[in-house]
Structures are given as structure tokens and as C-alpha cells.
Scaffold this motif. Structure first.
Motif, PDB file in Angstrom:
ATOM      1  N   LEU A   1       0.842  -1.191   0.000  1.00  0.00           N
ATOM      2  CA  LEU A   1       0.000   0.000   0.000  1.00  0.00           C
ATOM      3  C   LEU A   1       0.883   1.249   0.000  1.00  0.00           C
ATOM      4  N   TYR A   2       0.605   2.163  -0.934  1.00  0.00           N
ATOM      5  CA  TYR A   2       1.403   3.379  -1.103  1.00  0.00           C
ATOM      6  C   TYR A   2       0.532   4.613  -0.909  1.00  0.00           C
ATOM      7  N   TYR A   3       1.193   5.673  -0.471  1.00  0.00           N
ATOM      8  CA  TYR A   3       0.554   6.978  -0.348  1.00  0.00           C
ATOM      9  C   TYR A   3       1.214   7.934  -1.333  1.00  0.00           C
ATOM     10  N   PHE A   4       0.398   8.615  -2.143  1.00  0.00           N
ATOM     11  CA  PHE A   4       0.895   9.592  -3.117  1.00  0.00           C
ATOM     12  C   PHE A   4       0.222  10.939  -2.863  1.00  0.00           C
ATOM     13  N   SER A   5       0.993  12.010  -3.046  1.00  0.00           N
ATOM     14  CA  SER A   5       0.441  13.359  -2.901  1.00  0.00           C
ATOM     15  C   SER A   5       1.175  14.303  -3.852  1.00  0.00           C
ATOM     16  N   TYR A   6       0.508  15.389  -4.193  1.00  0.00           N
ATOM     17  CA  TYR A   6       1.141  16.415  -5.016  1.00  0.00           C
ATOM     18  C   TYR A   6       0.656  17.780  -4.557  1.00  0.00           C
ATOM     19  N   HIS A   7       1.530  18.753  -4.713  1.00  0.00           N
ATOM     20  CA  HIS A   7       1.224  20.142  -4.352  1.00  0.00           C
ATOM     21  C   HIS A   7       1.793  21.022  -5.468  1.00  0.00           C
ATOM     22  N   ILE A   8       0.923  21.733  -6.174  1.00  0.00           N
ATOM     23  CA  ILE A   8       1.365  22.477  -7.352  1.00  0.00           C
ATOM     24  C   ILE A   8       1.011  23.970  -7.218  1.00  0.00           C
ATOM     25  N   THR A   9       1.886  24.758  -7.826  1.00  0.00           N
ATOM     26  CA  THR A   9       1.647  26.210  -7.902  1.00  0.00           C
ATOM     27  C   THR A   9       1.023  26.525  -9.271  1.00  0.00           C
ATOM     28  N   VAL A  10      -0.001  27.366  -9.271  1.00  0.00           N
ATOM     29  CA  VAL A  10      -0.743  27.685 -10.494  1.00  0.00           C
ATOM     30  C   VAL A  10      -0.508  29.165 -10.830  1.00  0.00           C
ATOM     31  N   TYR A  11      -0.128  29.378 -12.137  1.00  0.00           N
ATOM     32  CA  TYR A  11       0.149  30.765 -12.555  1.00  0.00           C
ATOM     33  C   TYR A  11      -0.119  30.905 -14.054  1.00  0.00           C
ATOM     34  N   LEU A  12      -0.775  31.992 -14.418  1.00  0.00           N
ATOM     35  CA  LEU A  12      -1.033  32.399 -15.793  1.00  0.00           C
ATOM     36  C   LEU A  12      -2.132  31.604 -16.486  1.00  0.00           C
ATOM     37  N   LYS A  13      -2.333  30.392 -16.168  1.00  0.00           N
ATOM     38  CA  LYS A  13      -3.365  29.581 -16.823  1.00  0.00           C
ATOM     39  C   LYS A  13      -4.072  28.699 -15.790  1.00  0.00           C
ATOM     40  N   ASP A  14      -5.215  28.192 -16.194  1.00  0.00           N
ATOM     41  CA  ASP A  14      -5.886  27.196 -15.367  1.00  0.00           C
ATOM     42  C   ASP A  14      -5.057  25.901 -15.358  1.00  0.00           C
ATOM     43  N   VAL A  15      -5.302  25.088 -14.332  1.00  0.00           N
ATOM     44  CA  VAL A  15      -4.571  23.811 -14.212  1.00  0.00           C
ATOM     45  C   VAL A  15      -5.565  22.689 -13.993  1.00  0.00           C
ATOM     46  N   LYS A  16      -5.366  21.640 -14.758  1.00  0.00           N
ATOM     47  CA  LYS A  16      -6.105  20.406 -14.535  1.00  0.00           C
ATOM     48  C   LYS A  16      -5.104  19.255 -14.669  1.00  0.00           C
ATOM     49  N   VAL A  17      -4.792  18.630 -13.540  1.00  0.00           N
ATOM     50  CA  VAL A  17      -3.820  17.529 -13.547  1.00  0.00           C
ATOM     51  C   VAL A  17      -4.512  16.258 -13.072  1.00  0.00           C
ATOM     52  N   SER A  18      -3.930  15.145 -13.496  1.00  0.00           N
ATOM     53  CA  SER A  18      -4.450  13.839 -13.106  1.00  0.00           C
ATOM     54  C   SER A  18      -3.305  12.953 -12.634  1.00  0.00           C
ATOM     55  N   LEU A  19      -3.606  12.115 -11.649  1.00  0.00           N
ATOM     56  CA  LEU A  19      -2.649  11.100 -11.213  1.00  0.00           C
ATOM     57  C   LEU A  19      -3.005   9.810 -11.926  1.00  0.00           C
ATOM     58  N   TYR A  20      -2.051   9.274 -12.617  1.00  0.00           N
ATOM     59  CA  TYR A  20      -2.265   8.068 -13.429  1.00  0.00           C
ATOM     60  C   TYR A  20      -1.623   6.853 -12.769  1.00  0.00           C
TER      61      TYR A  20
ATOM     62  N   LYS B   1      -3.425  37.863 -12.068  1.00  0.00           N
ATOM     63  CA  LYS B   1      -2.377  38.519 -11.292  1.00  0.00           C
ATOM     64  C   LYS B   1      -2.240  37.949  -9.877  1.00  0.00           C
ATOM     65  N   ASP B   2      -2.336  36.645  -9.771  1.00  0.00           N
ATOM     66  CA  ASP B   2      -2.218  36.002  -8.457  1.00  0.00           C
ATOM     67  C   ASP B   2      -1.592  34.618  -8.639  1.00  0.00           C
ATOM     68  N   LEU B   3      -1.052  34.062  -7.566  1.00  0.00           N
ATOM     69  CA  LEU B   3      -0.532  32.688  -7.551  1.00  0.00           C
ATOM     70  C   LEU B   3      -1.506  31.817  -6.784  1.00  0.00           C
ATOM     71  N   ASP B   4      -1.938  30.745  -7.407  1.00  0.00           N
ATOM     72  CA  ASP B   4      -2.841  29.795  -6.747  1.00  0.00           C
ATOM     73  C   ASP B   4      -2.064  28.535  -6.338  1.00  0.00           C
ATOM     74  N   GLN B   5      -2.696  27.774  -5.436  1.00  0.00           N
ATOM     75  CA  GLN B   5      -2.127  26.484  -4.994  1.00  0.00           C
ATOM     76  C   GLN B   5      -3.205  25.416  -5.151  1.00  0.00           C
ATOM     77  N   ALA B   6      -2.775  24.252  -5.602  1.00  0.00           N
ATOM     78  CA  ALA B   6      -3.687  23.103  -5.731  1.00  0.00           C
ATOM     79  C   ALA B   6      -2.943  21.852  -5.253  1.00  0.00           C
ATOM     80  N   SER B   7      -3.717  20.919  -4.714  1.00  0.00           N
ATOM     81  CA  SER B   7      -3.079  19.701  -4.189  1.00  0.00           C
ATOM     82  C   SER B   7      -4.041  18.535  -4.257  1.00  0.00           C
TER      83      SER B   7
END
Length: 244
Positions: free
Chosen positions: A157-176, A192-198
Motif C-alpha cells: 500500500l502506497y501513499y501519493f500526494s502532489y502540491h502544485i503552484t498555479v500561474y497564468l493559466k488554469d490547471v487540470k492535472v491527473s494522477l495516473y 495577477k495572483d498565484l494559486d495552490q492546488a493539491s
């Protein structure tokens, strides 16, 4: 009786050298006094017959108890008897004294598989694995920074996580996992802002399975960003290995 008559006859006979005066025929003369010392003994008679055995006597008084005798030799061991009926459980006893501390045992083998990586450039290509080339930890080399994929070497059993910074464009990521998207994250960029997604997830992996992050869709959702002060990271580690 014959023996008694013979003895009496010998007693009345006169000794040799003395005159016997016959007074009357058939009448024995009287024995003078003191003549017994000079007479000779007669021939012994035959032994008499044994008498009739007497009756049994009365039982005697019991004697005193004798001393205890020596122990005899041990006899051979007997056969094992049948098992008896189980008795009723007795009351619980008091706790015993604490035993001594045991010797240290051998340490069990620890299965390790972990990685933590970051994005060095904002250039990412849609529909292919994102290559995180900033290595924070990858001691087992289970993450391949040339492909951006994690390769499972220890099933479990594994645990995976991601934390990304969003700038200039929308972000849509997937874990495969093995060419199948199992987790989605979408962030709409604010001007004109920095977003965070995780995102994070638990996955059971078999040996040979692969896990990676990928921009989902076309380039309009490719707003991942990283610089000297902003990071986008991808992390995974084994929680426990499969014992089967």
C-alpha cells in the motif's frame, strides 16, 4: 505290667550267701531289713508302646508386635491409567513476579520505497507524464526522473500526494496508474495572483505498476509553475508491504 512284676520279683529274691529258712511251702519268707543294698538289678524289660496323642491345647496369648521389617524391592512400573475427568477450574492466582528482561532480538528487515521530487521549469507538455527533475529524496531510485514515472518494486500500500503552484493559466492535472487516470485536480487561475492546488490518494500496487502525474486535456489547462521561491512537488512512499 510285665516289667513291674519282674522288678518286684527281683526285690523279694534272697541274695547269694544267705540261708533261706523255709517255714511253709508256697509262702515267701519275709525280707530281712537292709537286704536291698546287696541285690542285683534285673534284666531291663521291653519298651512300652506309644500312648495315644493328647488333645490340642488352648490357643496361647498373642505375642507383642514385632519391629517393622526392611522395605522390599520396588516392583515393576505399572501401565498408564486412563485420563481422569477434568476438574473444576480453580480460583485465579496472584500475579507472579516480573521476569528478567530478554535479550535483544534480531531486527526485522525494513522494506523501503519513497521519493519526493519537484518541478524545475514551468514548461510542461500536456498528455504526457510531467518530469519532476528536482530530487529531494530518491534513495531507492524507484522514481525515474527521465520519464517522470514511479516504478513499484515492492508490492503493498502506497501513499501519493502532489502540491502544485498555479500561474497564468488554469490547471487540470491527473494522477495516473498504468495509463488510467485515478485522481483529478482542477484549479481556475485568478488574474495577477498565484494559486495552490493539491491532491493525495492511497493505492495498492503490485510489482511493475507505474504511477505519474500528467496535465489532463489540451494546453489551455497547463498552468503549472515553479521558480526560485515557488515549488510544485510530487511525493510517494510505501506504507506497508504485502506479506502474501
Amino acid at each position: 505290667m510285665l516289667l513291674l512284676h519282674a522288678v518286684l520279683l527281683l526285690l523279694v529274691l534272697p541274695s547269694h550267701g544267705q540261708d533261706i529258712t523255709t517255714e511253709k511251702p508256697g509262702v515267701l519268707p519275709a525280707l530281712p531289713k537292709g537286704v536291698c543294698s546287696g541285690w542285683m538289678a534285673g534284666i531291663p524289660g521291653h519298651p512300652g508302646h506309644n500312648g495315644i496323642p493328647g488333645r490340642d491345647g488352648r490357643d496361647g496369648t498373642p505375642g507383642e508386635k514385632g519391629e517393622k521389617g526392611d522395605a522390599g524391592l520396588a516392583g515393576p512400573k505399572g501401565d498408564t491409567g486412563e485420563t481422569g475427568v477434568t476438574g473444576v477450574e480453580g480460583p485465579r492466582g496472584f500475579p507472579g513476579a516480573q521476569g528478567r528482561k530478554g535479550e535483544p532480538g534480531e531486527s526485522a528487515y525494513v522494506y523501503r520505497s519513497a521519493f519526493s521530487v519537484g518541478l524545475e521549469t514551468r514548461v510542461t507538455v500536456p498528455s504526457v507524464p510531467i518530469r519532476f527533475t528536482k530530487i529531494f529524496y530518491n534513495q531507492q531510485n524507484h522514481y525515474d526522473d527521465t520519464t517522470g514515472k514511479f516504478h513499484c518494486n515492492i508490492p503493498g500500500l502506497y501513499y501519493f500526494s502532489y502540491h502544485i503552484t498555479v500561474y497564468l493559466k488554469d490547471v487540470k492535472v491527473s494522477l495516473y496508474m498504468n495509463d488510467k487516470a485515478v485522481l483529478f485536480t482542477f484549479d481556475q487561475y485568478q488574474d495577477k495572483d498565484l494559486d495552490q492546488a493539491s491532491g493525495s490518494v492511497l493505492l495498492y500496487l503490485k510489482t511493475g505498476d507505474q504511477v505519474w502525474l500528467q496535465v489532463y486535456g489540451t494546453g489551455e489547462h497547463n498552468g503549472l509553475y515553479a521558480d526560485n521561491v515557488n515549488d510544485s512537488t510530487f511525493t510517494g512512499f510505501l506504507l506497508y508491504h504485502d506479506t502474501n
